[in-house]
Design an enzyme around this catalytic site. Structure first.
Site, PDB file in Angstrom:
ATOM      1  N   TYR A   5       0.842  -1.217   0.000  1.00 50.94           N
ATOM      2  CA  TYR A   5       0.000   0.000   0.000  1.00 50.94           C
ATOM      3  C   TYR A   5       0.875   1.266   0.000  1.00 50.94           C
ATOM      4  CZ  TYR A   5      -3.287  -3.499   1.917  1.00 50.94           C
ATOM      5  OH  TYR A   5      -4.055  -4.610   2.145  1.00 50.94           O
ATOM      6  N   TRP A  27      -3.755   6.069   3.017  1.00 51.59           N
ATOM      7  CA  TRP A  27      -5.153   5.648   3.150  1.00 51.59           C
ATOM      8  C   TRP A  27      -5.825   6.447   4.263  1.00 51.59           C
ATOM      9  CZ3 TRP A  27      -2.690   2.515  -0.073  1.00 51.59           C
ATOM     10  CH2 TRP A  27      -3.433   1.713  -0.944  1.00 51.59           C
ATOM     11  N   SER A  28      -7.113   6.651   4.101  1.00 55.88           N
ATOM     12  CA  SER A  28      -7.830   7.547   5.002  1.00 55.88           C
ATOM     13  C   SER A  28      -7.835   7.080   6.454  1.00 55.88           C
ATOM     14  CB  SER A  28      -9.257   7.705   4.475  1.00 55.88           C
ATOM     15  OG  SER A  28     -10.055   8.343   5.415  1.00 55.88           O
ATOM     16  N   TYR A  63       0.465  -0.250  -6.890  1.00 51.41           N
ATOM     17  CA  TYR A  63      -0.864  -0.509  -6.322  1.00 51.41           C
ATOM     18  C   TYR A  63      -1.922  -0.402  -7.413  1.00 51.41           C
ATOM     19  CZ  TYR A  63      -5.075  -0.361  -3.518  1.00 51.41           C
ATOM     20  OH  TYR A  63      -6.314  -0.644  -2.992  1.00 51.41           O
ATOM     21  N   ASP A 109     -13.060  -5.041   3.738  1.00 54.01           N
ATOM     22  CA  ASP A 109     -13.422  -5.308   2.356  1.00 54.01           C
ATOM     23  C   ASP A 109     -14.204  -6.598   2.069  1.00 54.01           C
ATOM     24  OD1 ASP A 109     -11.704  -3.205   2.587  1.00 54.01           O
ATOM     25  OD2 ASP A 109     -10.140  -4.041   1.345  1.00 54.01           O
ATOM     26  N   GLU A 142      -0.056  -7.000   9.085  1.00 55.58           N
ATOM     27  CA  GLU A 142      -1.355  -6.382   8.807  1.00 55.58           C
ATOM     28  C   GLU A 142      -2.453  -7.099   9.604  1.00 55.58           C
ATOM     29  OE1 GLU A 142      -2.077  -6.741   4.656  1.00 55.58           O
ATOM     30  OE2 GLU A 142      -3.711  -5.265   4.613  1.00 55.58           O
ATOM     31  N   GLN A 198       3.321  -3.097   8.683  1.00 57.61           N
ATOM     32  CA  GLN A 198       2.128  -2.298   8.358  1.00 57.61           C
ATOM     33  C   GLN A 198       2.086  -1.117   9.322  1.00 57.61           C
ATOM     34  OE1 GLN A 198      -0.206  -3.255   5.977  1.00 57.61           O
ATOM     35  NE2 GLN A 198      -1.924  -1.897   6.462  1.00 57.61           N
TER      36      GLN A 198
HETATM   37  C1  9WN Z   1      -8.497  -1.161  -0.241  1.00 60.61           C
HETATM   38  C2  9WN Z   1      -4.752   0.027   3.652  1.00 60.61           C
HETATM   39  C3  9WN Z   1      -6.102  -0.621   3.411  1.00 60.61           C
HETATM   40  C4  9WN Z   1      -7.010  -0.590   4.653  1.00 60.61           C
HETATM   41  C5  9WN Z   1      -8.249  -1.449   4.480  1.00 60.61           C
HETATM   42  C6  9WN Z   1      -7.822  -2.855   4.060  1.00 60.61           C
HETATM   43  C7  9WN Z   1      -7.000  -2.770   2.784  1.00 60.61           C
HETATM   44  C8  9WN Z   1      -7.341  -1.881   0.460  1.00 60.61           C
HETATM   45  C9  9WN Z   1      -6.853  -3.018  -0.391  1.00 60.61           C
HETATM   46  O1  9WN Z   1      -5.863  -1.959   2.977  1.00 60.61           O
HETATM   47  O2  9WN Z   1      -7.836  -2.303   1.751  1.00 60.61           O
HETATM   48  O3  9WN Z   1      -8.843  -0.018   0.498  1.00 60.61           O
HETATM   49  O4  9WN Z   1      -6.313  -2.732  -1.473  1.00 60.61           O
HETATM   50  O5  9WN Z   1      -6.975  -4.182   0.001  1.00 60.61           O
HETATM   51  O6  9WN Z   1      -8.907  -3.676   3.883  1.00 60.61           O
HETATM   52  O7  9WN Z   1      -8.982  -1.499   5.671  1.00 60.61           O
HETATM   53  O8  9WN Z   1      -7.386   0.720   4.913  1.00 60.61           O
HETATM   54  O9  9WN Z   1      -4.131  -0.553   4.769  1.00 60.61           O
END
Ligand code: 9WN
Length: 442
Positions: free
Chosen positions: A32, A36-37, A83, A176, A411, A426
């Site tokens: 990631y 992210w929010s 990503y 998700d 994570e 993470q």
């Molecule tokens: C989609 C970043 C994010 C978390 C979410 C988690 C996962 C993303 C993904 O990772 O989601 O938003 O690509 O899988 O489910 O809770 O904010 O850590």
């Protein structure tokens, strides 16, 4: 900085430093690479124990992505590759409500930000001096932005008679592929769209830890539906195949709006504080009204099919986040700690699994379908303490810290074997370790 800098605190701080990109922190080093929010909110809480100014920068950076509607987007993109889906799939750029100097996705995530502001404010107050001044200036500068975020949720996402905050994509829940969404996802009819290649499965040891390809087809199709209406709120409510009242999201909105109201009062924004308290009360009542008559656990509501969604997941404990009548709260707390949940004999660690081990949907190593997520554990411990259940909070926090002693800051963790899963290092997992160390001081 916590007084007793344990090896865990040192290691967690190192994770945040390694993931630091100046004013933002990548949610994870490879999986990631953006901001992210809801991760940013938790990460800011972690930073707050190390450096209050750095914590405030994290939140300021997130706010650069805020839409004119008030929505805080799920992702504020960086230029780092790796990503999917990226900005070209979201196609938000150029829309009138979207900032023109920042690229963002077009959906949101749970509203834990004002909670983060509150927690960082408490830390700043304990530190005093320049930190307290920096926090006060930050709050005065950004209060309006947090207010507009909650007002947008209340208005654009809170108009259903249930009072629940509606989500238009499973990613908006932050959980998700939770079984919470199985029935609603089954109703999504995937249409024609451009082919795509997943990136996430390249970054984990075993694809069984991630959502399935069929889930991704739905996720991408829902993006197409939102693009088709230019992310316009009223139109989105009409066209989207996935329209669900998310009880956990609603609970985070209630809790955050309530603490923001208190901060608003301190700033002298009494009218806005009153409005926020009204929103919080409505959201809390909506959460209470979802209680399953048999179990007392909270339920989500499918606004398309007009039916309750039943799944034995951590979402059932949403009222513990926003607060409830004392007898309801006590019963839920005892359930959470009892033999069906944290005390379930199959669990490696006595911590909340994301799905009940007794549920047919439980998969101990698959993402939101069973594993334990340290950041969610931390949120429950904070809320339990906040609502007057310090002993239960402490019991869970101790087990939560033990889980992190492996030093991988993963994570999520296999609920049955205890194995670390998903990304290592993470950011929000490291933040949870830091927050727990400080919770004990406060
Ligand atoms: C989609 C970043 C994010 C978390 C979410 C988690 C996962 C993303 C993904 O990772 O989601 O938003 O690509 O899988 O489910 O809770 O904010 O850590």
């Amino acid at each position: 900085m916590p007084d007793v800098a344990t090896p865990l605190v040192h290691a967690a701080t190192d994770v945040l430093r390694a993931n630091d990109r100046g004013e933002r922190t990548v949610a994870a080093p490879r999986l990631y690479p953006h901001q992210w929010s809801w991760d940013a909110a938790f990460v800011a809480i972690g930073w707050g124990t190390v450096s209050v100014p750095r914590a405030l920068d994290e939140l300021r950076h997130l706010l650069r992505g805020q839409w004119a509607t008030g929505m805080i987007p799920q992702i504020v993109f960086s230029a780092e590759p790796g990503y999917f889906p990226g900005p070209d799939r979201w196609r938000t750029q150029g829309l009138p409500t979207v900032p023109n100097d920042v690229q963002t996705s077009g959906i949101c995530q749970p509203a834990v930000h004002s909670l983060a502001v509150w927690v960082i404010g408490e830390q700043a107050r304990r530190n005093g001096g320049a930190d307290a001044e920096a926090f006060d200036a930050f709050l005065a500068d950004t209060f309006e932005a947090w207010f507009r975020w909650h007002a947008w949720l209340d208005d654009a996402r809170g108009s259903h008679p249930s009072g629940l905050i509606e989500i238009h994509h499973p990613w908006e829940s932050g959980m998700d592929n939770s079984p919470r969404w199985d029935a609603a996802c089954a109703r999504v009819r995937v249409g024609q769209m451009a082919p795509y290649v997943r990136e996430d499965t390249k970054h984990v040891a075993d694809v069984e830890q991630r959502p399935a390809d069929a889930d991704y087809d739905r996720y991408l199709w829902l993006v197409e539906q939102l693009v088709s209406v230019g992310y316009e709120d009223a139109a989105a409510r009409e066209v989207i195949d996935f329209r669900v009242g998310d009880v956990f999201f609603t609970a985070t909105h209630a809790l955050s709006a309530a603490v923001l109201a208190t901060m608003g009062d301190r700033l002298g924004r009494t009218a806005q504080a009153r409005t926020l308290r009204g929103m919080a009360a409505r959201a809390r009542a909506a959460v209470a009204a979802t209680a399953d008559p048999e179990t007392g656990h909270a339920r989500d509501f499918d606004m398309r099919a007009e039916e309750w969604l039943r799944a034995d997941t951590i979402g059932g404990f949403a009222a513990l986040i926003c607060g409830a009548e004392p007898d309801v709260y006590a019963a839920l707390t005892s359930d959470l700690l009892g033999p069906d949940w944290c005390g379930h004999p199959r669990l490696a660690n006595p911590l909340p699994p994301t799905t009940s081990p007794d549920s047919p949907a439980f998969v101990s190593r698959n993402y939101w379908r069973g594993p334990q997520w340290p950041v969610i554990t931390w949120l429950f411990t904070w809320a339990l303490r906040h609502h007057g259940h310090a002993e239960a909070a402490q019991t869970i926090a101790t087990a939560g810290r033990n889980q992190l002693a492996d030093g991988t800051f993963s994570e999520y963790y296999d609920a049955v074997t205890g194995a670390p899963l998903g990304s290592r290092n993470q950011s929000w997992t490291a933040a949870a370790a830091l927050a727990w160390a400080t919770d004990e001081e406060s």
